[in-house]
Write a protein that holds these residues in place. Sequence first.
Motif, short mmCIF file in Angstrom:
data_model
loop_
_atom_site.label_atom_id
_atom_site.label_comp_id
_atom_site.label_asym_id
_atom_site.label_seq_id
_atom_site.Cartn_x
_atom_site.Cartn_y
_atom_site.Cartn_z
N GLY A 66 8.87 11.96 -24.68
CA GLY A 66 9.78 12.08 -23.76
C GLY A 66 9.52 12.75 -22.35
N SER A 67 8.45 13.50 -22.42
CA SER A 67 8.36 14.45 -21.29
C SER A 67 6.89 14.49 -20.88
N ASP A 68 6.54 14.50 -19.59
CA ASP A 68 5.18 14.97 -19.26
C ASP A 68 4.57 15.91 -19.71
N GLU A 69 5.12 17.16 -19.87
CA GLU A 69 4.75 18.46 -20.43
C GLU A 69 4.25 18.09 -21.68
N ALA A 70 5.48 17.57 -22.61
CA ALA A 70 5.02 17.27 -24.13
C ALA A 70 3.86 16.42 -24.25
N ALA A 71 3.71 15.68 -23.42
CA ALA A 71 2.55 14.43 -23.53
C ALA A 71 1.40 15.21 -23.18
N ARG A 72 1.13 16.06 -22.32
CA ARG A 72 0.02 16.72 -21.91
C ARG A 72 -0.37 17.87 -23.12
N THR A 73 0.79 18.46 -23.70
CA THR A 73 0.57 19.39 -24.76
C THR A 73 -0.21 18.67 -25.74
N TRP A 74 0.40 17.39 -26.17
CA TRP A 74 0.19 16.76 -27.46
C TRP A 74 -1.46 16.33 -27.48
N MET A 75 -1.78 15.75 -26.05
CA MET A 75 -3.26 15.32 -25.70
C MET A 75 -4.17 16.33 -25.89
N ARG A 76 -3.68 17.50 -25.58
CA ARG A 76 -4.85 18.63 -25.85
C ARG A 76 -4.44 19.58 -27.05
N SER A 77 -3.72 19.00 -28.05
CA SER A 77 -3.67 19.80 -29.31
C SER A 77 -4.48 19.18 -30.28
#
Length: 127
Positions: A83-94
Amino acid sequence: MAISVPHPGHSESDSAAVLGKAVVRVAERLAINGDTLSRVLGISPSSASRLAAGTYSLNPSRKEWDLALLFVRLFRSLDSIVGSDEAARTWMRSENLALRDMPANLITHIQGLVHVVDYLDTHRGRI
């Protein structure tokens, strides 16, 4: 903001422009740099730079087209889950235990991109 993809019936150049803009927007929203984007799409870093500048068109008869569609699909699935770009970026880099790596690393190879998209599509289906 919605990311649009080309639809049947559009001219090839219209579809290439729409897909190119969508890929660039997805890369921006996921904070994917040009070098990484070039590996995701299987194009040169200079072509990725020109794509971002709007002076390079993706070719529907090359694998870059299919990879671009998968990349946009990845974002659309991920966005619907987190639901958010910040969460998506975090998921991609975790580190992801199920994927056994960071998705940002996996998507730079065709098999990895397909695997991440399948993983997200499966999880999106549960929502």
